[in-house]
Write a protein that holds these residues in place. Sequence first.
Motif, mmCIF file in Angstrom:
data_model
loop_
_atom_site.group_PDB
_atom_site.id
_atom_site.type_symbol
_atom_site.label_atom_id
_atom_site.label_comp_id
_atom_site.label_asym_id
_atom_site.label_seq_id
_atom_site.Cartn_x
_atom_site.Cartn_y
_atom_site.Cartn_z
ATOM 1 N N GLN A 24 76.459 92.799 -9.832
ATOM 2 C CA GLN A 24 77.317 92.527 -10.978
ATOM 3 C C GLN A 24 76.574 91.610 -11.944
ATOM 4 N N HIS A 25 76.647 91.960 -13.216
ATOM 5 C CA HIS A 25 75.987 91.188 -14.257
ATOM 6 C C HIS A 25 77.048 90.451 -15.055
ATOM 7 N N THR A 26 76.854 89.152 -15.264
ATOM 8 C CA THR A 26 77.789 88.348 -16.041
ATOM 9 C C THR A 26 77.053 87.794 -17.251
ATOM 10 N N PRO A 27 77.081 88.525 -18.367
ATOM 11 C CA PRO A 27 76.360 88.063 -19.557
ATOM 12 C C PRO A 27 77.155 87.020 -20.342
ATOM 13 N N ASP A 28 76.435 86.256 -21.172
ATOM 14 C CA ASP A 28 77.078 85.313 -22.086
ATOM 15 C C ASP A 28 77.634 86.049 -23.294
ATOM 16 N N TYR A 29 76.962 87.136 -23.679
ATOM 17 C CA TYR A 29 77.404 87.902 -24.838
ATOM 18 C C TYR A 29 77.089 89.380 -24.627
ATOM 19 N N VAL A 30 77.773 90.215 -25.395
ATOM 20 C CA VAL A 30 77.522 91.650 -25.384
ATOM 21 C C VAL A 30 77.264 92.058 -26.826
ATOM 22 N N GLU A 31 76.218 92.844 -27.035
ATOM 23 C CA GLU A 31 75.920 93.353 -28.378
ATOM 24 C C GLU A 31 75.939 94.873 -28.338
ATOM 25 N N PHE A 32 76.696 95.463 -29.260
ATOM 26 C CA PHE A 32 76.813 96.910 -29.327
ATOM 27 C C PHE A 32 75.784 97.473 -30.306
ATOM 28 N N PRO A 33 75.196 98.629 -29.974
ATOM 29 C CA PRO A 33 74.129 99.205 -30.797
ATOM 30 C C PRO A 33 74.637 99.933 -32.038
ATOM 31 N N GLY A 34 73.729 100.133 -32.972
ATOM 32 C CA GLY A 34 74.038 100.830 -34.209
ATOM 33 C C GLY A 34 73.442 102.221 -34.243
ATOM 34 N N GLN A 35 73.500 102.813 -35.423
ATOM 35 C CA GLN A 35 72.993 104.165 -35.608
ATOM 36 C C GLN A 35 71.501 104.215 -35.300
ATOM 37 N N GLY A 36 71.089 105.296 -34.706
ATOM 38 C CA GLY A 36 69.702 105.440 -34.264
ATOM 39 C C GLY A 36 69.620 105.396 -32.745
ATOM 40 N N THR A 37 70.709 104.967 -32.101
ATOM 41 C CA THR A 37 70.716 104.895 -30.637
ATOM 42 C C THR A 37 71.397 106.113 -30.018
ATOM 43 N N GLN A 38 71.821 107.052 -30.861
ATOM 44 C CA GLN A 38 72.511 108.234 -30.347
ATOM 45 C C GLN A 38 71.582 109.070 -29.479
ATOM 46 N N LYS A 39 72.193 109.729 -28.513
ATOM 47 C CA LYS A 39 71.446 110.574 -27.579
ATOM 48 C C LYS A 39 72.328 111.765 -27.229
ATOM 49 N N LEU A 40 71.745 112.933 -27.250
ATOM 50 C CA LEU A 40 72.505 114.127 -26.877
ATOM 51 C C LEU A 40 73.178 113.919 -25.524
ATOM 52 N N GLU A 41 74.381 114.379 -25.414
ATOM 53 C CA GLU A 41 75.185 114.322 -24.196
ATOM 54 C C GLU A 41 75.612 112.913 -23.802
ATOM 55 N N PHE B 164 73.083 114.291 -35.266
ATOM 56 C CA PHE B 164 72.162 113.513 -36.092
ATOM 57 C C PHE B 164 72.556 113.501 -37.564
ATOM 58 N N ARG B 165 73.804 113.866 -37.852
ATOM 59 C CA ARG B 165 74.376 113.700 -39.196
ATOM 60 C C ARG B 165 75.287 112.484 -39.137
ATOM 61 N N THR B 166 75.086 111.560 -40.045
ATOM 62 C CA THR B 166 75.839 110.311 -40.073
ATOM 63 C C THR B 166 77.335 110.534 -39.897
ATOM 64 N N ARG B 167 77.849 111.584 -40.484
ATOM 65 C CA ARG B 167 79.278 111.899 -40.435
ATOM 66 C C ARG B 167 79.794 111.938 -39.002
ATOM 67 N N PHE B 168 78.978 112.433 -38.089
ATOM 68 C CA PHE B 168 79.397 112.570 -36.697
ATOM 69 C C PHE B 168 78.707 111.557 -35.782
ATOM 70 N N THR B 169 77.559 111.070 -36.203
ATOM 71 C CA THR B 169 76.803 110.113 -35.388
ATOM 72 C C THR B 169 77.573 108.823 -35.168
ATOM 73 N N GLN B 170 78.076 108.257 -36.265
ATOM 74 C CA GLN B 170 78.692 106.939 -36.169
ATOM 75 C C GLN B 170 79.933 106.905 -35.271
ATOM 76 N N PRO B 171 80.889 107.838 -35.425
ATOM 77 C CA PRO B 171 82.016 107.818 -34.499
ATOM 78 C C PRO B 171 81.586 108.035 -33.034
ATOM 79 N N ALA B 172 80.587 108.893 -32.820
ATOM 80 C CA ALA B 172 80.125 109.149 -31.455
ATOM 81 C C ALA B 172 79.518 107.894 -30.837
ATOM 82 N N ILE B 173 78.726 107.155 -31.600
ATOM 83 C CA ILE B 173 78.106 105.933 -31.077
ATOM 84 C C ILE B 173 79.165 104.894 -30.747
#
Length: 193
Positions: free
Chosen positions: A10-27, A65-74
């Motif tokens: 179990q990992h207990t971090p002090d903070y969590v950071e969520f990634p932005g566009q560019g981190t998308q991956k098929l499936e 890889f179209r922003t329109r769908f990438t951002q909600p998916a991420i």
Amino acid sequence: MAFQELPTPQHTPDYVEFPGQGTQKLEMIQSLYDHFPSIQGEVDATGKMLGYPLREYANDPVKLFRTRFTQPAIVAASVWRERLMEETGVLNSQGIEMIAGHSVGLYSGLIRSGAIPFAEGMQLVDARAVGMQYASDIRPGNMESILGLDEMSALEAADVVDDLYVAVINDNKGTVMGGTLDALEKGREIYRK
């Protein structure tokens, strides 16, 4: 010898950071859907709310890889993944003092922190993605990270090339530039000198 399942650390971090566009991956959503049946209904309902099959689009190499769908998916995948990590005991959120997000990841952070409900956050992200896609279709551009490009050189290039901008200064040896495709090409000629 019989297989023994090892306990999950179990990992207990002090903070969590969520990634932005560019981190998308098929499936990225399909893998969660397949391995965690508990979220299948939520995945399907989110697609209905957005007005398109989110899971299918996140499996499509063109649409994802179209922003329109990438951002909600991420955003959706990030929120679900972090929550599933907590539910399965991989992550202990009790010690988290800060939740952050990079670019569209800010919405994941707002949702996960409880500042906005999931459905409302997804509607906001969808509106953002539609607007950004529209702007990109009208005036195609991009962003690129240039290792070794210091802030002063980046600002000088942006000053000389129309439609070239300093988007992010990562550190003293890396800058993200943004602009039209033509401006980025002209900028590259300056960076290479």
